[in-house]
Design an enzyme around this catalytic site. Sequence first.
Site, PDB file in Angstrom:
ATOM      1  N   ALA A 292       0.781  -1.234   0.000  1.00  0.00           N
ATOM      2  CA  ALA A 292       0.000   0.000   0.000  1.00  0.00           C
ATOM      3  C   ALA A 292       0.816   1.289   0.000  1.00  0.00           C
ATOM      4  O   ALA A 292       0.297   2.340  -0.369  1.00  0.00           O
ATOM      5  CB  ALA A 292      -0.951   0.008   1.199  1.00  0.00           C
TER       6      ALA A 292
ATOM      7  N   GLY B 104       0.500   5.228  -0.339  1.00  0.00           N
ATOM      8  CA  GLY B 104      -0.901   5.405   0.024  1.00  0.00           C
ATOM      9  C   GLY B 104      -1.816   6.011  -1.016  1.00  0.00           C
ATOM     10  O   GLY B 104      -3.016   6.163  -0.753  1.00  0.00           O
ATOM     11  N   GLY B 105      -1.311   6.353  -2.186  1.00  0.00           N
ATOM     12  CA  GLY B 105      -2.161   6.969  -3.200  1.00  0.00           C
ATOM     13  C   GLY B 105      -3.281   6.066  -3.676  1.00  0.00           C
ATOM     14  O   GLY B 105      -4.459   6.455  -3.685  1.00  0.00           O
TER      15      GLY B 105
ATOM     16  N   GLU C 278       1.430  -2.705   4.465  1.00  0.00           N
ATOM     17  CA  GLU C 278       2.717  -2.115   4.084  1.00  0.00           C
ATOM     18  C   GLU C 278       3.782  -2.618   5.040  1.00  0.00           C
ATOM     19  O   GLU C 278       3.611  -2.571   6.258  1.00  0.00           O
ATOM     20  CB  GLU C 278       2.638  -0.589   4.106  1.00  0.00           C
ATOM     21  CG  GLU C 278       3.957   0.120   3.919  1.00  0.00           C
ATOM     22  CD  GLU C 278       4.690  -0.297   2.648  1.00  0.00           C
ATOM     23  OE1 GLU C 278       5.909  -0.574   2.744  1.00  0.00           O
ATOM     24  OE2 GLU C 278       4.053  -0.366   1.577  1.00  0.00           O
TER      25      GLU C 278
ATOM     26  N   ASP D  54       0.316  -3.973  -6.212  1.00  0.00           N
ATOM     27  CA  ASP D  54       1.163  -3.026  -6.942  1.00  0.00           C
ATOM     28  C   ASP D  54       2.597  -3.324  -6.526  1.00  0.00           C
ATOM     29  O   ASP D  54       3.130  -2.713  -5.601  1.00  0.00           O
ATOM     30  CB  ASP D  54       0.756  -1.598  -6.593  1.00  0.00           C
ATOM     31  CG  ASP D  54       1.515  -0.562  -7.399  1.00  0.00           C
ATOM     32  OD1 ASP D  54       2.053  -0.907  -8.462  1.00  0.00           O
ATOM     33  OD2 ASP D  54       1.587   0.606  -6.953  1.00  0.00           O
TER      34      ASP D  54
ATOM     35  N   CYS E 165       4.676  -0.195 -12.148  1.00  0.00           N
ATOM     36  CA  CYS E 165       5.036   0.999 -12.914  1.00  0.00           C
ATOM     37  C   CYS E 165       6.307   0.728 -13.719  1.00  0.00           C
ATOM     38  O   CYS E 165       7.323   1.404 -13.556  1.00  0.00           O
ATOM     39  CB  CYS E 165       5.232   2.185 -11.975  1.00  0.00           C
ATOM     40  SG  CYS E 165       5.408   3.749 -12.865  1.00  0.00           S
TER      41      CYS E 165
END
Length: 475
Positions: A284, A287-288, A308, A352, A405
């Site tokens: 996480a 935090g976005g 996290e 992610d 990403c």
Amino acid sequence: MTQRPHYHGRSETAPSRRTKRADLPRATAYSVLRAVTEDDAYANLILPGRLTGARLKGRDAAFATELAYGTLRGQGLYDAVIAQCTDRPTDKIEPAVLDVLRMGAHQLLHMRVGAHAAVDSSVALVRENVSVGASKFANAVLRRISEADTETWNQRITDGLTGNARSAVMFSHPEWIVRGLRQALIAHGRSADELEELLDADNTPARPALTALPGLSTPAELADGGAEPGRWSPLAAVVASGAPGDFSQVRAGTARVQDEGSQLVTLAMLHPDTPDERWLDLCAGPGGKAALLAASAARRGASLTAVEVSRHRAALVAGALDPVPGDSEVVTADGRRIGSEQPEAFDRVLVDVPCTGLGALRRRPEARWRRRPADIASLGPLQRELLDSAVAATRPGGVIAFTTCSPHPAETLAVLDDVVTAHPGLSVLDAPAVLDAVVGRDVGAASRKTGDGRAAQLWPHLHGTDGMFLALLQK
């Protein structure tokens, strides 16, 4: 790197020639470069504070920002130019002096700054921060650079180079990244002919994008504050001028700075809107995405658990969730253990995974010089273990969003293939079709077909977003 100046629409006169605070913008940019070089700092994290501390606003703040970011982006190209202006190898030049030489080269070759101002201000910085002797060396090098224009230098430094080696110098990327991005384009169904366009996009500053957290703010409210509509995300607004902190919603935490690509892959996990109760963000920090998930969960009667492993980053997640009502919690834990500790407990899971960040080089200009090929190999096992944990934590029929990403095939398609092979009960959904449904039109993010579905890859040069990868898996 193109010859397009990054210092658009501003005065031809540099700040040092306009005010008595002659070198304050340059000194601020220099302090950022030194922090990046000496302390491994992240420019995007420290620059806002340095601008505030120096009380720089308007054109002076914009000048310092472009000088810091532009110098970091163009570091490889400028080192190649500097190397032709001295018999001393660049790795033998004192780092503090080399930072100033790079700044001077950026002003001379890619900013509308006169040679006299660029050279003299750079020499003054070296004299003040290093020594008089070093300033004489800097003066000689920068005057040699100023004797030729950008096109001439481009020809000189690429003479005899071809293929990836030429692109690496011209567009200021390490050659291994150029090679990896070429492979990524091909692996994701694009043409290698797009490579230089992609590299150029990495060198084009991105305007800050905001996400309006559902139920807490709206894009229309951000537009009332001067933002422009986003290109893709239904929650996005783009900062046209000024800073994100100028918006009251950002200060209150009801809107956040978040790239449209990150918004889209998060929203894709929530499509379609079907009844469910428990959501999980397995990685996480900072935090976005968790904030967007928590706000969406609150509106739909679901709860979010944000995991996290780092205590510092977990605190950032907690801060991001603080303005959001509803049933959400932040857990400081290793995401690789959640699957065994809470098996089949969640309806929707976002993973992610940590990655090299090669899809966000336009926002993190120093990252290209910090990463090494070994990073991809070292991150691979962690990425797979986190996904294995996500599969275990997902109930039958639940959906897992695997995002990262980076477009590099070793961090995207190879990981996806291995996880699907290891878990025969997983099916790959049609992620591009889901993105199209979220946006309401064709996003053009199709990637290679895997099983019954397809993954999706966003690109800086095509979508104007970070290079986000998305695979949607159903258990």
